[in-house]
Design an enzyme around this catalytic site. Structure first.
Site, mmCIF file in Angstrom:
data_model
loop_
_atom_site.group_PDB
_atom_site.id
_atom_site.type_symbol
_atom_site.label_atom_id
_atom_site.label_comp_id
_atom_site.label_asym_id
_atom_site.label_seq_id
_atom_site.Cartn_x
_atom_site.Cartn_y
_atom_site.Cartn_z
ATOM 1 N N ILE A 84 0.832 -1.205 0.000
ATOM 2 C CA ILE A 84 0.000 0.000 0.000
ATOM 3 C C ILE A 84 0.863 1.249 0.000
ATOM 4 C CG2 ILE A 84 -1.886 1.203 1.149
ATOM 5 C CD1 ILE A 84 -2.586 -1.666 0.141
ATOM 6 N N LYS A 85 0.618 2.072 -1.016
ATOM 7 C CA LYS A 85 1.358 3.334 -1.109
ATOM 8 C C LYS A 85 0.586 4.400 -0.357
ATOM 9 C CE LYS A 85 4.049 4.736 -5.085
ATOM 10 N NZ LYS A 85 3.913 5.201 -6.453
ATOM 11 N N ILE A 86 1.262 4.988 0.614
ATOM 12 C CA ILE A 86 0.630 5.975 1.487
ATOM 13 C C ILE A 86 1.398 7.282 1.358
ATOM 14 C CG2 ILE A 86 0.155 6.534 3.926
ATOM 15 C CD1 ILE A 86 -1.325 4.065 3.574
#
Ligand code: E4P
Length: 216
Positions: A84-86
């Protein structure tokens, strides 16, 4: 150094994977928007994950922790290799802590300073992505940030992997490797530039011509 491809284009991913040098993929909302009409966000990510077994980054678009966590949990259902890119911000750091505690790997994106990277690592992120090209674009040395991050992470034996992002040319890849970055995420066009050299082409042509002479 590991090579990721920075795209959501299936043909480019297939081609890079077929060469045998691909360790992962990074996408973002901009890259996915370029594939409009080729399937839903989920369908495209599912296909990417079936081609590449390494980490595939998919970005959340919520701006608060609760929204990020709930989006991330949906994205994580797509495949085991989804990361997950946050985005780097307080809410993002909170979300990273929660998700990593639940064994959902995070890649903190839009990193522009070494201390932002240290904060991402302290939140427990598996990956952090300093953007070199965008720093170069505003007259800063993007690669200096990468070098500093690698030094800090080595100083404290921090396990967070450094993904050099926003790569614009082959020299960025060379410098990322010299800096000791773990990963470079590279656009398809730059991967092609890395492979080719005019002297290699001339050399192949010359060998073939000489070989033909011997056959006569
Ligand atoms: C990385 O994860 C990003 O998707 C990407 O490298 C951004 O690159 P850009 O600055 O060329 O948009």
């Amino acid at each position: 150094m590991k090579f990721y491809i920075d795209t959501a284009n299936i043909d480019q991913i297939r081609e890079a994977a077929s060469i045998g040098i691909l360790d992962g993929v990074t996408t973002n909302p901009t890259l996915l928007s370029r594939e409009a009409g080729k399937g839903t966000y989920t369908e495209i990510l599912k296909e990417i994950c079936s081609i590449v077994k390494g980490p595939v980054s998919a970005e959340v678009v919520s701006l608060n922790c609760e929204g990020m966590v709930s989006e991330a949990k949906e994205l994580a259902k797509i495949a085991e290799n989804i990361v997950i890119k946050i985005p780097m911000c307080s809410e993002g750091l909170k979300a990273v802590k929660i998700l990593e505690n639940e064994n959902i790997r995070c890649n903190v994106t839009l990193i522009f300073t070494p201390i932002q990277a240290l904060l991402a690592a302290k939140a427990g992120a598996s990956f952090c992505s300093p953007f070199v090209g965008r720093l170069d674009d505003i007259n800063s040395y993007g690669m200096d940030v990468v070098r500093d991050i690698v030094t800090i992470f080595n100083n404290y034996e921090i396990p967070t992997e450094v993904i050099v992002a926003s790569i614009r040319n082959p020299l960025h890849v060379l410098e990322a490797a010299l800096a000791g970055a773990d990963i470079a995420t590279i656009p398809y066009k730059v991967i092609q530039q890395l492979i080719k050299h005019p002297l290699t082409d001339i050399g192949i042509e010359r060998f073939l011509k000489d070989w033909e002479k011997v056959q006569k």
